[in-house]
Scaffold this active site. Structure first.
Site, PDB file in Angstrom:
ATOM      1  N   ASN A  10       0.841  -1.192   0.000  1.00  0.00           N
ATOM      2  CA  ASN A  10       0.000   0.000   0.000  1.00  0.00           C
ATOM      3  C   ASN A  10       0.876   1.242   0.000  1.00  0.00           C
ATOM      4  OD1 ASN A  10      -2.017  -1.854   0.356  1.00  0.00           O
ATOM      5  ND2 ASN A  10      -2.957  -0.783   2.076  1.00  0.00           N
ATOM      6  N   ARG A  11       0.337   2.341  -0.500  1.00  0.00           N
ATOM      7  CA  ARG A  11       1.065   3.610  -0.450  1.00  0.00           C
ATOM      8  C   ARG A  11       0.986   4.170   0.962  1.00  0.00           C
ATOM      9  NH1 ARG A  11      -0.564   8.085  -4.822  1.00  0.00           N
ATOM     10  NH2 ARG A  11       0.708   9.476  -3.577  1.00  0.00           N
TER      11      ARG A  11
END
Ligand code: CTP
Length: 410
Positions: free
Chosen positions: A213-214
């Site tokens: 995930n960012r």
């Protein structure tokens, strides 16, 4: 709602002495000015050889004080600075300055100011590891500790200017700024045990590829830093991020969701009794590759579709396992819809994960930013906050946690 920075409105005499790390004092000055502090730059003659006084006066909007013998100054410069400053910060502090501070000498403006000051004095040592490890320096550090007048931040282990690695590298400007903020913070969370997660989890496909995930980790690190500054006992479970550890925080580095899960349960204890609050700021990946490869997959060998298995919902598991109202549970929700959708998703996560508070925000308002515009979702009406620095949002979230814990105590 308290949103002001602990450094806002403070006057800080920033004293730069002669070390290569002096260039980082300019970065620190910028951080302090942005936090709303008035920074009075002070330099020793050798400090001024490492970084230009014009740089510091430009950033601080104040003239650089360096000459005790400046006849154009009406009065005594060190006395005047000592009276104006809420904090004297010596950044970087050389081995020589530590020796002179320990002896109580006052042979230049910086040491005279430190001796005259009755406000807190902070020093961030920076030197070659052999100088830091020398018995003379260690004796000076012990003397300073015994005097109890100078708070040392660092040095930390890492690469120094010569390229060698050891303890002697100056703490990073952000860590020094948080240590300064801690000096001005109430110790209102002392006795509280907080576990914070931060950053992404990365799920390996093979040794060189992953899905994840960012997340920069800034929000979780800000919460850990502010909780520690306010006196809490903090364990920070961090996914892979490139952020320095906040001062006074126990940090556990993890990579994937499964290792974050193990570290979390270790920190919370099997019956969740080791923590009073969990703030789950990490962006946990919902899936991981079903068959990670121990060796690098070669072009052509990789499957064209990646088989995934679901990761457990770490916060959901903890919410389900919690019998009463402890630990207080805080989740985050990063969404992409409009404000109504944000609140609706936040409400759903609040109920499904059985948590006390969800901090919901739009992805575009937080990713890679130092500030964040969040909505606090609880069982009551949602509260939309303005865009504020992540360190301030951290204080707001911690204020809520404190209020929830106080509610339970009654
Ligand atoms: N979370 C978690 N374990 C997961 C996924 C999320 O503990 N496997 C936590 C996050 O740390 C965050 C909260 O749950 O505090 C919400 O995360 P988010 O990714 O927004 O929610 P999901 O439950 O994954 O829902 P969706 O991706 O469908 O929005």
């Amino acid at each position: 709602m308290r949103v002001s920075d602990p450094l806002s409105g403070r006057t800080i005499a920033l004293c730069v002495t002669g070390s290569v790390a002096a260039y980082k004092a300019a970065i620190l000055a910028r951080i302090l000015v942005r936090a709303g502090a008035k920074v009075l730059p002070v330099m020793t003659a050798s400090g001024a050889r490492f970084v230009g006084p014009v740089t510091l006066s430009g950033i601080c909007g104040e003239p650089v004080a360096s000459d005790m013998w400046d006849a154009s100054f009406a009065g005594e410069l060190h006395v005047s600075l000592a009276e104006r400053a809420d904090l004297v910060a010596i950044v970087p502090a050389t081995a020589d300055v530590l020796a002179r501070l320990a002896q109580g000498r006052a042979d230049d403006l910086v040491t005279a100011l430190a001796l005259c000051a009755r406000c807190p004095v902070l020093a961030a040592p920076a030197m070659h590891p052999r100088m830091w490890g020398h018995p003379a320096t260690q004796r000076n550090v012990a003397d300073l500790a015994a005097q109890g007048r100078v708070v040392l931040v660092g040095p930390v282990e890492g690469e120094v200017a010569s390229g060698e690695v050891g303890t002697g590298r100056m703490a990073e400007p952000e860590a020094i700024a948080s240590a300064m903020a801690a000096l001005f913070s109430p110790r209102d969370l002392s006795g509280m045990r907080v576990v914070v997660t931060a950053g992404p989890t990365l799920e390996d496909i093979d040794p060189v590829r992953f899905i994840g995930n960012r997340s920069s980790g800034k929000m979780g690190f800000a919460i850990a830093a502010r909780a520690a500054a306010r006196g809490a006992d903090v364990t920070l479970v961090a996914g892979p991020v490139s952020l320095p550890s906040p001062a006074g925080v126990r940090r556990v580095d993890v990579r994937g969701a499964m290792s974050m899960r193990a570290a979390l349960w270790e920190a919370l204890g099997p019956d969740l009794s080791r923590a009073d609050a969990l703030v789950m700021a990490a962006a946990v990946a919902d899936h991981r590759p079903a068959n990670p490869s121990a060796t690098k997959l070669k072009k052509g060998d990789e499957p064209s579709t990646l088989a995934l298995v679901g990761n457990p919902d770490l916060l959901g598991e903890i919410g389900a396992a919690r019998a009463g109202k402890r630990p207080v549970l805080v989740g985050f929700a990063v969404e992409t819809g409009d404000q109504d959708a944000l609140v609706a998703y936040g409400r759903r996560k609040l109920a499904e994960k059985r948590v006390d508070l969800v901090v919901a925000n739009q992805a575009s308002d937080s990713f890679d930013r130092d500030d964040n515009r969040a909505t606090l979702v609880t069982e009551g009406p949602p509260e939309a906050l303005p865009a504020i620095p992540k360190t301030r949002l951290a204080d707001v979230v911690l204020d809520r946690v404190k209020a929830l814990l106080r509610l339970q105590a009654h």
